[in-house]
Design a protein around this motif. Structure first.
Motif, PDB file in Angstrom:
ATOM      1  N   PRO A 117      -5.081 -15.615 -19.637  1.00 26.54           N
ATOM      2  CA  PRO A 117      -6.545 -15.684 -19.483  1.00 26.54           C
ATOM      3  C   PRO A 117      -6.940 -15.476 -18.018  1.00 26.54           C
ATOM      4  O   PRO A 117      -6.276 -15.980 -17.113  1.00 26.54           O
ATOM      5  N   TRP A 118      -8.022 -14.738 -17.805  1.00 24.94           N
ATOM      6  CA  TRP A 118      -8.435 -14.389 -16.446  1.00 24.94           C
ATOM      7  C   TRP A 118      -9.552 -15.301 -15.970  1.00 24.94           C
ATOM      8  O   TRP A 118     -10.547 -15.494 -16.659  1.00 24.94           O
ATOM      9  N   ASN A 119      -9.374 -15.873 -14.782  1.00 30.88           N
ATOM     10  CA  ASN A 119     -10.391 -16.710 -14.160  1.00 30.88           C
ATOM     11  C   ASN A 119     -10.771 -16.075 -12.820  1.00 30.88           C
ATOM     12  O   ASN A 119     -10.035 -16.190 -11.839  1.00 30.88           O
ATOM     13  N   PRO A 120     -11.903 -15.394 -12.737  1.00 35.28           N
ATOM     14  CA  PRO A 120     -12.260 -14.663 -11.514  1.00 35.28           C
ATOM     15  C   PRO A 120     -12.474 -15.557 -10.299  1.00 35.28           C
ATOM     16  O   PRO A 120     -12.469 -15.075  -9.162  1.00 35.28           O
ATOM     17  N   ASP A 121     -12.635 -16.855 -10.507  1.00 39.70           N
ATOM     18  CA  ASP A 121     -12.828 -17.761  -9.377  1.00 39.70           C
ATOM     19  C   ASP A 121     -11.552 -17.978  -8.563  1.00 39.70           C
ATOM     20  O   ASP A 121     -11.618 -18.271  -7.364  1.00 39.70           O
ATOM     21  N   VAL A 122     -10.414 -17.869  -9.217  1.00 43.88           N
ATOM     22  CA  VAL A 122      -9.147 -18.119  -8.506  1.00 43.88           C
ATOM     23  C   VAL A 122      -8.130 -17.002  -8.674  1.00 43.88           C
ATOM     24  O   VAL A 122      -7.166 -16.925  -7.909  1.00 43.88           O
ATOM     25  N   ASP A 123      -8.298 -16.139  -9.668  1.00 44.68           N
ATOM     26  CA  ASP A 123      -7.299 -15.112  -9.948  1.00 44.68           C
ATOM     27  C   ASP A 123      -7.566 -13.838  -9.157  1.00 44.68           C
ATOM     28  O   ASP A 123      -8.721 -13.427  -8.981  1.00 44.68           O
ATOM     29  N   LEU A 124      -6.482 -13.225  -8.692  1.00 43.70           N
ATOM     30  CA  LEU A 124      -6.562 -11.953  -7.984  1.00 43.70           C
ATOM     31  C   LEU A 124      -5.595 -10.973  -8.621  1.00 43.70           C
ATOM     32  O   LEU A 124      -4.503 -11.359  -9.051  1.00 43.70           O
ATOM     33  N   CYS A 125      -5.977  -9.720  -8.648  1.00 42.51           N
ATOM     34  CA  CYS A 125      -5.131  -8.669  -9.219  1.00 42.51           C
ATOM     35  C   CYS A 125      -4.369  -7.968  -8.109  1.00 42.51           C
ATOM     36  O   CYS A 125      -4.950  -7.621  -7.063  1.00 42.51           O
ATOM     37  N   TRP A 126      -3.109  -7.743  -8.322  1.00 38.69           N
ATOM     38  CA  TRP A 126      -2.264  -7.082  -7.324  1.00 38.69           C
ATOM     39  C   TRP A 126      -2.832  -5.721  -6.938  1.00 38.69           C
ATOM     40  O   TRP A 126      -2.888  -5.370  -5.762  1.00 38.69           O
ATOM     41  N   HIS A 127      -3.249  -4.955  -7.914  1.00 38.89           N
ATOM     42  CA  HIS A 127      -3.772  -3.623  -7.626  1.00 38.89           C
ATOM     43  C   HIS A 127      -4.996  -3.673  -6.713  1.00 38.89           C
ATOM     44  O   HIS A 127      -5.155  -2.848  -5.809  1.00 38.89           O
ATOM     45  N   THR A 128      -5.837  -4.671  -6.925  1.00 42.08           N
ATOM     46  CA  THR A 128      -7.029  -4.810  -6.090  1.00 42.08           C
ATOM     47  C   THR A 128      -6.656  -5.195  -4.662  1.00 42.08           C
ATOM     48  O   THR A 128      -7.212  -4.686  -3.685  1.00 42.08           O
ATOM     49  N   LEU A 129      -5.679  -6.081  -4.519  1.00 43.74           N
ATOM     50  CA  LEU A 129      -5.274  -6.550  -3.195  1.00 43.74           C
ATOM     51  C   LEU A 129      -4.713  -5.426  -2.329  1.00 43.74           C
ATOM     52  O   LEU A 129      -4.949  -5.381  -1.116  1.00 43.74           O
ATOM     53  N   VAL A 130      -3.940  -4.528  -2.917  1.00 44.76           N
ATOM     54  CA  VAL A 130      -3.236  -3.525  -2.118  1.00 44.76           C
ATOM     55  C   VAL A 130      -3.992  -2.211  -2.013  1.00 44.76           C
ATOM     56  O   VAL A 130      -3.539  -1.298  -1.325  1.00 44.76           O
ATOM     57  N   CYS A 131      -5.116  -2.117  -2.666  1.00 46.30           N
ATOM     58  CA  CYS A 131      -5.875  -0.864  -2.652  1.00 46.30           C
ATOM     59  C   CYS A 131      -6.244  -0.472  -1.219  1.00 46.30           C
ATOM     60  O   CYS A 131      -6.889  -1.233  -0.491  1.00 46.30           O
ATOM     61  N   GLY A 132      -5.789   0.711  -0.796  1.00 49.93           N
ATOM     62  CA  GLY A 132      -6.116   1.217   0.529  1.00 49.93           C
ATOM     63  C   GLY A 132      -5.240   0.699   1.648  1.00 49.93           C
ATOM     64  O   GLY A 132      -5.439   1.073   2.809  1.00 49.93           O
ATOM     65  N   GLU A 133      -4.270  -0.176   1.336  1.00 51.12           N
ATOM     66  CA  GLU A 133      -3.415  -0.735   2.378  1.00 51.12           C
ATOM     67  C   GLU A 133      -2.266   0.224   2.726  1.00 51.12           C
ATOM     68  O   GLU A 133      -1.886   1.076   1.932  1.00 51.12           O
ATOM     69  N   SER A 134      -1.693   0.038   3.907  1.00 49.24           N
ATOM     70  CA  SER A 134      -0.532   0.815   4.328  1.00 49.24           C
ATOM     71  C   SER A 134       0.675   0.439   3.478  1.00 49.24           C
ATOM     72  O   SER A 134       0.749  -0.660   2.928  1.00 49.24           O
ATOM     73  N   ASP A 135       1.646   1.340   3.382  1.00 48.50           N
ATOM     74  CA  ASP A 135       2.856   1.038   2.618  1.00 48.50           C
ATOM     75  C   ASP A 135       3.989   0.578   3.529  1.00 48.50           C
ATOM     76  O   ASP A 135       5.149   0.582   3.140  1.00 48.50           O
ATOM     77  N   GLU A 136       3.680   0.180   4.764  1.00 50.42           N
ATOM     78  CA  GLU A 136       4.679  -0.334   5.690  1.00 50.42           C
ATOM     79  C   GLU A 136       4.338  -1.765   6.080  1.00 50.42           C
ATOM     80  O   GLU A 136       3.176  -2.102   6.311  1.00 50.42           O
ATOM     81  N   CYS A 137       5.364  -2.597   6.146  1.00 47.88           N
ATOM     82  CA  CYS A 137       5.161  -4.007   6.510  1.00 47.88           C
ATOM     83  C   CYS A 137       6.354  -4.480   7.327  1.00 47.88           C
ATOM     84  O   CYS A 137       7.490  -4.475   6.832  1.00 47.88           O
ATOM     85  N   GLU A 138       6.114  -4.856   8.571  1.00 46.50           N
ATOM     86  CA  GLU A 138       7.185  -5.316   9.438  1.00 46.50           C
ATOM     87  C   GLU A 138       7.680  -6.689   8.957  1.00 46.50           C
ATOM     88  O   GLU A 138       6.883  -7.543   8.561  1.00 46.50           O
TER      89      GLU A 138
END
Length: 522
Positions: free
Chosen positions: A101-122
């Motif tokens: 079940p999805w609760n928009p108050d506390v739940d985050l989607c991985w796809h939304t979090l990484v959208c537009g981010e770089s693919d490199e992480c030190e």
């Protein structure tokens, strides 16, 4: 459940990359030293999530996906996790999909979090003794213990034991059938193999679905050379005979391994003769969540095998056998298995309770690490694990606390008291045999039995579901009020030789319990 410590419930969807997962955690506010709980099925994304935590210096706490919501909640709260990573949905073997079940108050989607981010992480640089993960194992008090392992020692030990115990070579294909929710999956699916650059099979499913040849089909399909599984799985597949095994060639197999519990000689012989065709050495490994990696084990083709024996200590491990008085025994004998010096992979503490760490593992015999297992040494110096010596049960290779199951039973409104013991099981090794004393005026029934099993399943998880529940109008107790579980074990196994029961406050209860004992599981 009110997860006060959990700020975000992160849904990790399928097909995520490692670099993007780093960013998903960073975007969610996770930083070095934070605790992250992971509750996922056996998919590649589970390993990715583990490694993402390590790369940014976060400490992961994986909870076996078969545990109940309450068990998950308890572990999240105890480990002070600030984030939960889970799957958006789970399909069972018949492909019926269950969605979270999805609760928009506390739940985050991985796809939304990484959208537009770089693919490199030190990576975050860490100290050798910085914590790597917390993994919970059942405790004799009923409250699970958060076993804490640190970075360098644990990784060094899992890498070394994997390399030598399985004789890993660059062209090998390795398959461990364990779940990553347990220590075997941590050490010998993720960290040990990957530290050696090993090619591994990651398996999600059941060994009997869609048919009982599933494991051997996979061995042939991927040309598996090193195969590591539990005696429970071996005994399960033994029931179907040799034909399902011999449908496949298994010519690639070179080393077979067992883990989780002592393997009985009959299962060992079937594994060696039918599965390995008498050409594959078997490494029967003894170790614990607390040890991080193998501590007693054969080395393939180097250690002469004895069916059912864990043979000898791994390099740097110094075992001893003590009697009840703490005296070290020499030669052939039987007693408490302890270790005399530390090794790199040993746990460092119990999460949030170092006093419990000292009390549990070092207080009974000062100067020794106490495993909680009994052990026999034969005339050739081989070690044979004889089973738990505390109030713990080994069910299908999973360690369960009798106190934890008892606590779940007495939470039912009609149960006044409960006692749980182990009864031998041909497949699971041990089964749960429960004695319950009901409140006045309540009649024991099949419906109540079903309800109690359901309660334990919901409180702890399916692995803790009792096999037997027997009504006990009175439990056998000493005059000081202590339950004599030794007597209950005899009753559960229908063994009339009670030994000395002179300390019982009322010995007549023993015969009454024998008359009402369960002969078959429901």
């Amino acid at each position: 459940f009110n997860l006060l410590a959990v700020k975000i419930h992160l849904v990790l969807l399928l097909y995520c990359s490692l670099d993007y997962t780093f960013f998903a955690l960073l975007c969610a506010g996770v930083k070095k030293g934070d605790r992250v709980s992971i509750y996922m099925p056996m998919v590649v994304e589970l390993v990715v999530a583990m490694l993402a935590c390590v790369r940014i210096g976060a400490v992961h706490s994986i909870v076996f996906a078969g545990f109940s919501a309450e068990s998950l909640c308890e572990r999240i709260m105890d480990s002070q996790c600030s984030l939960l990573i889970t799957a958006g949905g789970l399909s069972n073997p018949h492909r019926r999909l269950t969605h979270v079940p999805w609760n928009p108050d506390v739940d985050l989607c991985w796809h939304t979090l990484v959208c537009g981010e770089s693919d490199e992480c030190e990576p975050e640089w860490c100290e050798s003794e910085d914590p790597l993960f917390v993994l919970y194992t059942s405790g004799s008090t009923g409250k699970p213990k958060g076993v804490l392992h640190t970075i360098s020692g644990y990784m060094l030990y899992t890498a070394t034991t994997f390399k030598l115990v399985f004789d890993y070579q660059p062209d090998d294909v390795y398959w461990c059938t364990a779940d990553i929710g347990w220590i075997t999956g941590h050490s010998y699916i993720t960290y040990g193999p990957l530290a050696n650059g090993a090619t591994s099979v990651l398996f999600e499913g059941l060994p009997t679905y869609p048919d009982v040849s599933r494991m051997w089909e996979i061995v042939d399909k991927y040309h598996v050379t090193k195969f590591y599984t539990a005696p429970t799985a071996i005994r399960l597949l033994m029931k179907y005979g040799s034909e399902p095994v011999q449908k496949y060639k298994r010519e690639s197999l070179k080393v077979l391994g067992t883990v989780g519990e002592p393997i009985n000689p009959e299962a060992w012989q079937w594994y060696y003769t039918v599965v390995g065709e008498k050409r594959c050495p078997i490494v029967d490994t003894f170790w614990q969540t607390e040890t991080g990696g193998h501590v007693l084990t054969p080395l393939p083709a180097a250690t002469p095998m004895k069916p059912g024996s864990a043979t000898f200590p791994f390099f740097g491990v110094v075992p001893a056998i003590l009697n009840e008085s703490g005296e070290e025994l020499e030669g052939p004998n039987e007693g408490y298995l302890v270790f005399k010096q530390p090794w790199p992979g040993v746990m460092r503490t119990v999460q949030g309770n170092h006093q419990r760490f000292e009390t549990t593992y070092f207080k009974k015999f000062p100067g020794y690490y106490v495993t909680g297992d009994g052990c026999r040494r034969d005339k050739d110096g081989y070690f044979w694990i004889t089973g738990r010596i505390d109030d713990m049960l080994n069910v299908s290779g999973h360690l369960l606390s009798t106190a934890e199951v008892e606590s779940a039973l007495v939470e039912h409104e009609v149960v006044a008291e409960a006692a749980v013991v182990g009864r031998p099981h041909p497949v699971k090794g041990e089964s749960l045999y429960c004695f319950v004393t009901l409140t006045d005026g309540v009649t024991f029934s099949r419906a109540l039995e079903t309800d109690l099993k359901k309660q334990v399943r919901e409180k702890i998880g399916a692995i803790a579901t009792p096999d037997f529940i027997q009504e006990a109008p009175t439990l056998p107790k000493t005059r000081s009020g202590k339950i004599m579980r030794r007597v209950l074990r005899k009753i559960a196994c229908d063994e009339r030789d009670m030994g000395d029961i002179s300390t019982l406050a009322d010995s007549s209860v023993v015969e009454e319990l024998f008359q009402n004992r369960c002969s078959t599981a429901v």
